[in-house]
Design a protein around this motif. Structure first.
Motif, PDB file in Angstrom:
ATOM      1  N   ASN A  67       0.771  -1.126   0.014  1.00 53.39           N
ATOM      2  CA  ASN A  67      -0.160  -0.125  -0.060  1.00 53.39           C
ATOM      3  C   ASN A  67       0.852   1.468   0.058  1.00 53.39           C
ATOM      4  OD1 ASN A  67      -2.440  -1.180  -0.105  1.00 53.39           O
ATOM      5  ND2 ASN A  67      -2.329  -1.383   2.291  1.00 53.39           N
ATOM      6  N   THR A  91      -3.089   3.291   1.485  1.00 48.54           N
ATOM      7  CA  THR A  91      -3.845   3.436   0.476  1.00 48.54           C
ATOM      8  C   THR A  91      -3.717   2.399  -0.508  1.00 48.54           C
ATOM      9  OG1 THR A  91      -4.387   5.871   0.723  1.00 48.54           O
ATOM     10  CG2 THR A  91      -5.014   4.848  -1.282  1.00 48.54           C
ATOM     11  N   GLU A  98      -8.827   2.706   1.722  1.00 52.83           N
ATOM     12  CA  GLU A  98      -7.823   3.313   2.621  1.00 52.83           C
ATOM     13  C   GLU A  98      -7.959   2.899   4.082  1.00 52.83           C
ATOM     14  OE1 GLU A  98      -7.868   8.174   3.594  1.00 52.83           O
ATOM     15  OE2 GLU A  98      -7.098   7.715   1.687  1.00 52.83           O
ATOM     16  N   THR A 100      -7.003   3.899   7.994  1.00 53.89           N
ATOM     17  CA  THR A 100      -6.249   5.000   8.738  1.00 53.89           C
ATOM     18  C   THR A 100      -5.969   4.558   9.920  1.00 53.89           C
ATOM     19  OG1 THR A 100      -7.313   6.694   7.167  1.00 53.89           O
ATOM     20  CG2 THR A 100      -6.635   7.471   9.313  1.00 53.89           C
ATOM     21  N   SER A 118     -11.292   4.869  -0.797  1.00 47.96           N
ATOM     22  CA  SER A 118     -10.419   6.183  -1.202  1.00 47.96           C
ATOM     23  C   SER A 118     -10.928   7.173  -2.362  1.00 47.96           C
ATOM     24  CB  SER A 118      -9.137   5.510  -1.513  1.00 47.96           C
ATOM     25  OG  SER A 118      -9.060   4.770  -2.453  1.00 47.96           O
TER      26      SER A 118
END
Length: 145
Positions: A67, A91, A98, A100, A118
């Motif tokens: 990623n 991402t 995505e 986080t 994303s």
């Protein structure tokens, strides 16, 4: 007879995280002095912010594989609900996802982890955030030294 005019002005500012740049030497650019030194070692998966260091545990590092990593932060918002935080964002463009990981900048403890598509507008993101389910042992292993 006196005439008094009272004028109230209000402004509404949308909060936006600050993008943080990872330089070639591993140092972060864009954080205030209070949170320096700040760096990330991609090979060792170690994060340092100020005097705290964190080895990213395997249960989270698996989201970084293949990623694109990016970083953002907020230290200037009202602290009522959130402390100053640092986001590690992984991402995967081909999968349109995505991940986080939000960390408390003062302790490097995990605040929350979530995923969302994303490629989506801002309004859609709010309603598409899915928590990343992490085991309690994984969450406990996110501790700074």
């Amino acid at each position: 007879m006196s005439l008094f005019l009272i004028l109230f002005c209000s402004f509404s500012f949308a909060h936006k995280d600050t993008g943080i740049t990872l330089e070639a030497n591993g140092n972060f650019k864009g954080l205030p002095d209070k949170y320096l030194p700040a760096n990330f070692n991609v090979q060792r998966l170690t994060l340092q912010i100020s005097n705290r260091k964190l080895l990213i545990p395997k249960c989270i590092a698996k989201y970084f594989v293949k990623n694109e990593l990016s970083f953002s932060s907020s230290w200037y918002h009202t602290r009522g609900k959130l402390p100053p935080y640092f986001n590690i964002i992984a991402t995967h463009p081909a999968k349109n996802i995505e991940y986080t990981f939000m960390l408390n900048m003062d302790t490097l403890e995990l605040i929350k982890a979530y995923s969302f598509p994303s490629k989506m507008d801002i309004a859609g993101i709010r309603y598409s955030m899915e928590p990343i389910v992490l085991s309690s042992s994984c969450i406990q292993s996110v501790k700074a030294s």
